[in-house]
Design an enzyme around this catalytic site. Structure first.
Site, PDB file in Angstrom:
ATOM      1  N   CYS A 196       0.670  -1.036   0.251  1.00  0.00           N
ATOM      2  CA  CYS A 196      -0.376  -0.388   0.069  1.00  0.00           C
ATOM      3  C   CYS A 196       0.682   1.291   0.123  1.00  0.00           C
ATOM      4  O   CYS A 196       1.442   2.094   0.975  1.00  0.00           O
ATOM      5  CB  CYS A 196      -0.971  -0.639   0.620  1.00  0.00           C
ATOM      6  SG  CYS A 196      -1.519   1.542   1.665  1.00  0.00           S
ATOM      7  N   CYS A 238      -0.454   3.772   2.428  1.00  0.00           N
ATOM      8  CA  CYS A 238       1.047   2.925   3.891  1.00  0.00           C
ATOM      9  C   CYS A 238       2.160   3.239   3.953  1.00  0.00           C
ATOM     10  O   CYS A 238       2.596   3.438   5.236  1.00  0.00           O
ATOM     11  CB  CYS A 238       0.896   1.815   4.519  1.00  0.00           C
ATOM     12  SG  CYS A 238      -1.222   0.864   4.497  1.00  0.00           S
ATOM     13  N   CYS A 274     -27.232  -4.664 -13.391  1.00  0.00           N
ATOM     14  CA  CYS A 274     -26.520  -5.035 -13.416  1.00  0.00           C
ATOM     15  C   CYS A 274     -26.201  -5.606 -15.345  1.00  0.00           C
ATOM     16  O   CYS A 274     -27.015  -6.871 -15.571  1.00  0.00           O
ATOM     17  CB  CYS A 274     -26.173  -5.929 -12.689  1.00  0.00           C
ATOM     18  SG  CYS A 274     -24.542  -7.717 -12.872  1.00  0.00           S
ATOM     19  N   CYS A 288     -24.671  -9.472 -14.693  1.00  0.00           N
ATOM     20  CA  CYS A 288     -26.226 -10.361 -15.259  1.00  0.00           C
ATOM     21  C   CYS A 288     -26.751 -10.685 -16.104  1.00  0.00           C
ATOM     22  O   CYS A 288     -27.794 -11.849 -16.409  1.00  0.00           O
ATOM     23  CB  CYS A 288     -27.181 -10.125 -13.713  1.00  0.00           C
ATOM     24  SG  CYS A 288     -26.174  -9.838 -12.266  1.00  0.00           S
TER      25      CYS A 288
END
Length: 579
Positions: free
Chosen positions: A128, A131, A467, A470
């Site tokens: 990260c 970080c 979606c 979908c």
């Protein structure tokens, strides 16, 4: 005797060989059947594609859906830094002296946060970038705060159990622990000065002495809410317990006095037994009196239960009070603005009897900012006001009041919930009038009947109408349902996850495909993680189905072979009529 023994041994040996041969033959037959079935499905798919059927390419699950857990998605937002923010390369950072930052694992975590009154803990990931940028600032803050607060870090990619326990969703996530309990998420500046200033404020003495009437009047005028203690002495065990409780609260101030005259200004009678404690608010309920043991824990529980309004209006500001409360159960009134004056006094009266057990919430159903979305999330429809209980935790169960909104009825709902006597309410579309299609339609109210039927293996797709993935998957899933419709032990089903719910049907994205094996419905379903093709889904079902099945292929028509003689007349053939 030896001959008889030899004969028996020979017979057993021959029997074993026959069993082995039969078993291998059956396995070979089974394998041959599966190969034949897969070849048939592959050929059918190939035919479809050669006729312009198109194909579906696997993509990531669609995460646009809103699950509204803790109403999180009522506003799109969130942190800057999430899993996956590592698709770039940066120059290596110079080494940082982290001598004052403790490294925690599951083995030393509990001891560390328990041994330090104030402990700041960072959950990070090595990849990260945010970080890495925080590292030197965090280390410098740790050095400056030595003796006041302890700073530590945890590699969340290595300590998955801790990351899961504290529901880490992005990096870095920084928590403040006070006396071993997680109290606050740090959301300030990611700099040394920002961290130091914030922590010094949290760790500074959080209880204030009041010794004059002028001080008392100033505090009463300025503070919207406060906790006030009338003690035997401003030093000693009573004051220490009050101070310890005050460190657990961020949003209100604690005061103490040993003067009866000053205590009277804060609604405490002079003859009352000390220590005495009150919580004062500039709200409809202005005063709450503490009557428990004068300990840190009991005081903190009293403050947590009484610091919020009797009923919280669901607004941007109110939402933080709801979700930051240590009380997870919510009792919610849904009503339109013109009916709130009629029902809110009823809800407030009930709330007085259940402090610390429920957070009481009012949702204005016709409020465009939040009310409509929250009502939709809970499946509350229509114009009539409704009351329901919501567990507010991972299972997210709801229990609706079926009756008139009276004090007695709402109290009974709350009491029955606490006694575990209620049946959950699930959001559900109407039951389908005809459910004999190739793919069964599941709604909240028929989930148990169809999906949890122990005599069936059930494949369930949870989808969203909006979606795109979908929509692309739908023709493939319909084809699978068509091929398998004749198999009585197997159900191919689908459920609209935006308008139906069930605790056994959890979806992190759309589409989500779950498999519920027959005879095993008390366990969690199996997540189907294969390519979304007819062949791969069929292979999955053959492997995981509790009840063996065989594909019923359509019969191939026999070729018609003519045996008529050339001079025979076809009955009814008008072309042979006489002239």
């Amino acid at each position: 005797m030896a001959s008889s023994s030899t004969s028996i041994s020979l017979l057993l040996f021959v029997s074993f060989i026959l069993l082995l041969v039969n078993s291998r033959a059956e396995n070979a037959s089974s394998g041959s059947d599966l190969d034949e079935e897969l070849a048939f499905l592959a050929a059918e798919e190939s035919k479809e594609q050669s006729h312009g059927g198109g194909s579906y390419h696997e993509e990531e699950h669609d995460h646009q859906h809103r699950d509204f857990e803790n109403y999180d998605d009522l506003e799109q937002g969130g942190g800057e830094f999430h899993h996956g923010d590592h698709g770039y390369e940066e120059e290596p950072l110079p080494p940082v002296d982290e001598k004052d930052v403790a490294v925690l694992t599951k083995d030393n975590f509990t001891e560390f946060v328990g041994n330090n009154s104030f402990a700041m803990v960072e959950f990070y990931a090595p990849w990260c970038g945010a970080c890495q940028a925080l590292t030197p600032e965090y280390a410098a803050a740790a050095t400056e705060l030595k003796g006041l607060a302890a700073l530590a870090k945890i590699d969340a990619t290595e300590e998955g159990d801790l990351a899961q326990k504290y529901e880490i969703q992005g990096f870095p996530t920084v928590f403040l622990f006070v006396d071993g309990e997680m109290r606050k998420t740090y959301e300030g500046e990611r700099t040394k000065d920002g961290i130091v200033t914030w922590l010094k404020k949290k760790a500074s003495p959080s209880i204030h002495n009041i010794t004059t009437k002028e001080e008392a009047e100033r505090v009463l005028s300025a503070e919207p809410k406060l906790v006030f203690g009338f003690l035997n002495s401003l030093v000693g065990s009573e004051s220490e317990e009050l101070a310890a409780a005050s460190r657990l609260e961020d949003d209100l101030s604690f005061y103490q006095t040993a003067s009866p005259d000053i205590a009277k200004l804060f609604e405490i009678e002079t003859q009352v037994k000390r220590p005495a404690l009150v919580l004062l608010k500039k709200e409809e309920e202005k005063l709450a009196r503490f009557d428990g043991n004068f300990t840190k824990t009991a005081i903190a529980e009293f403050v947590s239960a009484n610091k919020v309004p009797l009923v919280i209006n669901f607004t941007r500001e109110g939402a933080s009070l709801i979700f930051e409360s240590s009380v997870k159960n919510q009792l919610i009134l849904f009503a339109k603005a013109n009916e709130s004056e009629k029902h809110l006094p009823t809800l407030r009266e009930v709330a007085k009897s259940f402090k610390g057990k429920f957070v009481f919430v009012y949702v204005q159903m016709d409020n465009e900012d939040y009310g409509e979305a929250v009502s939709g999330f809970f499946g509350v429809t229509g114009a009539a006001p409704k009351v329901l209980v919501y567990t507010g935790n991972e299972d997210m169960r709801k229990f609706i009041l079926d009756g008139e909104l009276t004090v007695n009825n709402i109290k009974t709902l709350a009491e029955d919930f606490l006694a575990d006597k209620l049946k959950p309410f699930y959001k559900s579309d109407p039951l389908p009038e005809n459910n004999d299609g190739d793919v069964k339609v599941i709604v909240g109210n028929n989930f148990d009947e169809i999906v949890l039927d122990e005599s069936k293996d059930v494949l369930l797709e949870i989808y969203a109408p909006w979606c795109g993935h979908c929509q692309s998957f739908e023709p493939i899933y319909n084809k699978l349902g068509k091929y398998l419709k004749g198999i009585d032990s197997l159900v191919v089903a689908k459920m609209d996850g935006t308008s139906n719910e069930h605790p056994r049907a959890k979806a992190d994205g759309f589409p989500t495909i779950l498999f519920f094996p027959g005879g095993n419905k008390s366990f969690d379903p199996i997540a189907v993680d294969v390519d979304r093709t007819v062949v791969e889904l069929y292979k999955f079902l053959k492997k995981h189905a509790s009840i063996p099945f065989k594909l019923e292929k359509p019969a191939t028509p026999e070729p018609v072979i003519s045996t008529m003689k050339s001079d025979e007349k076809i009955e009814g053939d008008s072309s042979k009529d006489e002239l």
